[in-house]
Design a protein around this motif. Structure first.
Motif, PDB file in Angstrom:
ATOM      1  N   ASP A  44       0.789  -1.259   0.380  1.00 46.02           N
ATOM      2  CA  ASP A  44      -0.126   0.059   0.117  1.00 46.02           C
ATOM      3  C   ASP A  44       1.131   1.582  -0.325  1.00 46.02           C
ATOM      4  O   ASP A  44       0.360   2.529  -0.824  1.00 46.02           O
ATOM      5  CB  ASP A  44      -0.625   0.383   1.275  1.00 46.02           C
ATOM      6  N   PHE A  45       2.008   1.487   1.184  1.00 44.00           N
ATOM      7  CA  PHE A  45       2.784   1.987   1.006  1.00 44.00           C
ATOM      8  C   PHE A  45       3.286   2.831  -0.653  1.00 44.00           C
ATOM      9  O   PHE A  45       3.762   3.321  -0.836  1.00 44.00           O
ATOM     10  CB  PHE A  45       3.896   2.242   1.628  1.00 44.00           C
ATOM     11  N   GLN A  46       3.483   1.630  -1.323  1.00 41.95           N
ATOM     12  CA  GLN A  46       4.567   1.447  -2.190  1.00 41.95           C
ATOM     13  C   GLN A  46       3.537   1.989  -3.285  1.00 41.95           C
ATOM     14  O   GLN A  46       3.788   3.326  -4.572  1.00 41.95           O
ATOM     15  CB  GLN A  46       4.682   0.338  -2.624  1.00 41.95           C
ATOM     16  N   LEU A  47       2.549   1.565  -3.854  1.00 48.37           N
ATOM     17  CA  LEU A  47       1.247   2.651  -4.258  1.00 48.37           C
ATOM     18  C   LEU A  47       1.186   3.521  -3.962  1.00 48.37           C
ATOM     19  O   LEU A  47       0.574   4.212  -5.034  1.00 48.37           O
ATOM     20  CB  LEU A  47      -0.017   1.244  -4.597  1.00 48.37           C
ATOM     21  N   ARG A  48       1.065   3.984  -3.110  1.00 45.11           N
ATOM     22  CA  ARG A  48       0.697   5.558  -2.696  1.00 45.11           C
ATOM     23  C   ARG A  48       1.755   6.262  -3.391  1.00 45.11           C
ATOM     24  O   ARG A  48       2.124   7.382  -3.413  1.00 45.11           O
ATOM     25  CB  ARG A  48       0.347   5.166  -0.967  1.00 45.11           C
ATOM     26  N   MET A  49       2.724   5.441  -3.112  1.00 42.57           N
ATOM     27  CA  MET A  49       4.404   6.432  -2.797  1.00 42.57           C
ATOM     28  C   MET A  49       4.464   6.665  -4.982  1.00 42.57           C
ATOM     29  O   MET A  49       4.175   8.300  -5.094  1.00 42.57           O
ATOM     30  CB  MET A  49       5.260   5.047  -3.254  1.00 42.57           C
ATOM     31  N   LEU A  50       3.871   6.405  -5.516  1.00 45.64           N
ATOM     32  CA  LEU A  50       3.568   6.044  -7.400  1.00 45.64           C
ATOM     33  C   LEU A  50       2.579   7.216  -7.479  1.00 45.64           C
ATOM     34  O   LEU A  50       2.300   8.260  -8.300  1.00 45.64           O
ATOM     35  CB  LEU A  50       3.492   4.881  -7.695  1.00 45.64           C
ATOM     36  N   ALA A  51       1.328   6.505  -6.628  1.00 46.96           N
ATOM     37  CA  ALA A  51      -0.259   7.427  -7.161  1.00 46.96           C
ATOM     38  C   ALA A  51      -0.022   9.042  -6.783  1.00 46.96           C
ATOM     39  O   ALA A  51      -0.163   9.357  -7.377  1.00 46.96           O
ATOM     40  CB  ALA A  51      -1.342   6.949  -6.486  1.00 46.96           C
ATOM     41  N   GLU A  52       0.639   8.980  -5.122  1.00 50.52           N
ATOM     42  CA  GLU A  52       1.175  11.117  -5.022  1.00 50.52           C
ATOM     43  C   GLU A  52       1.902  11.671  -5.392  1.00 50.52           C
ATOM     44  O   GLU A  52       1.937  12.903  -5.490  1.00 50.52           O
ATOM     45  CB  GLU A  52       1.070  10.063  -3.318  1.00 50.52           C
ATOM     46  N   MET A  53       2.799  11.055  -6.692  1.00 53.33           N
ATOM     47  CA  MET A  53       3.637  12.126  -7.939  1.00 53.33           C
ATOM     48  C   MET A  53       3.023  12.932  -7.957  1.00 53.33           C
ATOM     49  O   MET A  53       1.802  12.502  -8.307  1.00 53.33           O
ATOM     50  CB  MET A  53       4.730  10.961  -8.562  1.00 53.33           C
ATOM     51  N   SER A  54       3.559  13.955  -8.519  1.00 50.18           N
ATOM     52  CA  SER A  54       3.363  14.896  -9.421  1.00 50.18           C
ATOM     53  C   SER A  54       2.559  14.564 -10.420  1.00 50.18           C
ATOM     54  O   SER A  54       3.464  13.789 -10.813  1.00 50.18           O
ATOM     55  CB  SER A  54       4.060  16.210  -9.080  1.00 50.18           C
ATOM     56  N   ASP A  55       2.012  15.066 -11.497  1.00 47.61           N
ATOM     57  CA  ASP A  55       2.235  14.705 -12.734  1.00 47.61           C
ATOM     58  C   ASP A  55       2.867  14.488 -12.937  1.00 47.61           C
ATOM     59  O   ASP A  55       2.785  14.267 -14.575  1.00 47.61           O
ATOM     60  CB  ASP A  55       0.885  15.566 -13.512  1.00 47.61           C
ATOM     61  N   GLU A  56       3.774  15.667 -13.217  1.00 45.33           N
ATOM     62  CA  GLU A  56       5.280  16.051 -13.795  1.00 45.33           C
ATOM     63  C   GLU A  56       6.182  14.111 -13.780  1.00 45.33           C
ATOM     64  O   GLU A  56       7.102  14.573 -14.241  1.00 45.33           O
ATOM     65  CB  GLU A  56       5.851  17.402 -13.742  1.00 45.33           C
ATOM     66  N   LEU A  57       6.162  13.904 -12.551  1.00 44.95           N
ATOM     67  CA  LEU A  57       6.929  13.028 -11.645  1.00 44.95           C
ATOM     68  C   LEU A  57       6.364  11.732 -12.333  1.00 44.95           C
ATOM     69  O   LEU A  57       6.845  10.499 -13.088  1.00 44.95           O
ATOM     70  CB  LEU A  57       6.929  12.932 -10.279  1.00 44.95           C
ATOM     71  N   GLN A  58       5.122  11.727 -12.404  1.00 39.79           N
ATOM     72  CA  GLN A  58       4.696  10.459 -13.234  1.00 39.79           C
ATOM     73  C   GLN A  58       4.836  10.080 -15.066  1.00 39.79           C
ATOM     74  O   GLN A  58       4.633   9.363 -14.905  1.00 39.79           O
ATOM     75  CB  GLN A  58       2.618  10.630 -13.133  1.00 39.79           C
ATOM     76  N   GLU A  59       4.786  11.302 -16.034  1.00 41.76           N
ATOM     77  CA  GLU A  59       5.471  11.738 -17.076  1.00 41.76           C
ATOM     78  C   GLU A  59       6.705  11.029 -17.476  1.00 41.76           C
ATOM     79  O   GLU A  59       6.740  10.483 -17.880  1.00 41.76           O
ATOM     80  CB  GLU A  59       4.691  12.974 -17.592  1.00 41.76           C
ATOM     81  N   LEU A  60       7.499  11.669 -16.777  1.00 40.14           N
ATOM     82  CA  LEU A  60       8.494  11.301 -16.613  1.00 40.14           C
ATOM     83  C   LEU A  60       9.163   9.620 -15.840  1.00 40.14           C
ATOM     84  O   LEU A  60       9.663   8.878 -16.953  1.00 40.14           O
ATOM     85  CB  LEU A  60       9.742  11.555 -15.261  1.00 40.14           C
ATOM     86  N   PHE A  61       8.175   9.586 -15.179  1.00 35.06           N
ATOM     87  CA  PHE A  61       8.531   7.625 -14.639  1.00 35.06           C
ATOM     88  C   PHE A  61       7.677   6.783 -15.921  1.00 35.06           C
ATOM     89  O   PHE A  61       7.948   6.024 -16.629  1.00 35.06           O
ATOM     90  CB  PHE A  61       7.574   7.546 -13.680  1.00 35.06           C
ATOM     91  N   LEU A  62       6.357   7.292 -16.832  1.00 38.06           N
ATOM     92  CA  LEU A  62       6.671   6.953 -17.761  1.00 38.06           C
ATOM     93  C   LEU A  62       7.347   6.962 -19.557  1.00 38.06           C
ATOM     94  O   LEU A  62       6.959   6.187 -19.611  1.00 38.06           O
ATOM     95  CB  LEU A  62       5.126   7.358 -18.831  1.00 38.06           C
ATOM     96  N   ILE A  63       7.577   8.135 -19.470  1.00 35.41           N
ATOM     97  CA  ILE A  63       8.810   8.431 -20.456  1.00 35.41           C
ATOM     98  C   ILE A  63       9.734   7.319 -20.455  1.00 35.41           C
ATOM     99  O   ILE A  63      10.424   7.065 -21.585  1.00 35.41           O
ATOM    100  CB  ILE A  63       8.495   9.849 -20.625  1.00 35.41           C
ATOM    101  N   SER A  64      10.264   7.285 -19.247  1.00 33.52           N
ATOM    102  CA  SER A  64      11.522   6.795 -18.872  1.00 33.52           C
ATOM    103  C   SER A  64      11.331   5.227 -19.078  1.00 33.52           C
ATOM    104  O   SER A  64      11.841   4.261 -19.559  1.00 33.52           O
ATOM    105  CB  SER A  64      12.300   6.774 -17.609  1.00 33.52           C
ATOM    106  N   THR A  65      10.494   4.697 -18.729  1.00 33.21           N
ATOM    107  CA  THR A  65       9.024   3.448 -18.632  1.00 33.21           C
ATOM    108  C   THR A  65       9.721   2.869 -20.537  1.00 33.21           C
ATOM    109  O   THR A  65      10.352   2.000 -20.724  1.00 33.21           O
ATOM    110  CB  THR A  65       8.579   2.707 -17.958  1.00 33.21           C
TER     111      THR A  65
END
Length: 179
Positions: free
Chosen positions: A66-87
């Motif tokens: 749950d902590f790990q999922l929240r850590m990802l879900a609570e990232m800013s939109d910019e960090l989420q986009e970086l995560f997707l782009i790097s993937t």
């Protein structure tokens, strides 16, 4: 870009519609891990968890799912986009990178592991905030929990992913600095 990536690989857009970028990135990673033949049920973590359960050992999690999922879900939109782009950027070489990482892990080559796991973050400064969120901040939290356990006394067996062990801000160095 993401839609084009999915189309090129024949991946169903319907699976990803409505998902936030972090969830799309995590889903892609899981799909690729499974595609190259990894099964979480036979992973090293599962092995030791089953062994601990068989021996009636108490298990203390450094982080919950749950902590790990929240850590990802609570990232800013910019960090989420970086995560997707790097993937997406790593996707084509994922299987090769995993093979190299496992080979380095098997022989205990921490330098090679660090090079492989941290290379993108060091070569691409724009990924530094993602590295901070996904690894460094979590390493600090895990180190605090490990220190607390050690202060309680007893013997402890700690299992973490390889990326958390290597580098100047990995758990090993963080714990050395706290010693």
């Amino acid at each position: 870009r993401f839609q084009g990536f999915l189309e090129e690989r024949g991946l169903p857009l319907a699976v990803f519609q409505g998902l936030r970028p972090w969830m799309s990135a995590a889903t892609l990673q899981v799909m690729e891990i499974q595609r190259v033949g990894f099964d979480a049920e036979i992973g090293i973590e599962r092995h030791f968890l089953r062994l601990a359960e068989q021996q009636a050992k108490v298990i203390h999690e450094l982080e919950t799912a749950d902590f790990q999922l929240r850590m990802l879900a609570e990232m800013s939109d910019e960090l989420q986009e970086l995560f997707l782009i790097s993937t997406i950027d790593e996707y084509a070489s994922f299987a090769e990178r995993i093979d190299r990482m496992i080979a380095a892990w098997k022989i205990g080559d921490a330098t090679e592991l660090a090079n492989m796991l941290l290379q993108d973050y060091e070569e691409k400064p724009e990924l530094r905030p993602l590295y901070q969120r996904i690894l460094i901040d979590r390493n600090v939290g895990m180190a605090e929990k490990i220190v607390d356990r050690l202060e309680d006394g007893g013997n402890w067996f700690v299992i973490v992913g390889a990326a958390h062990l290597v580098g100047e801000q990995g758990l090993v160095e963080t714990l050395r600095q706290d010693a």
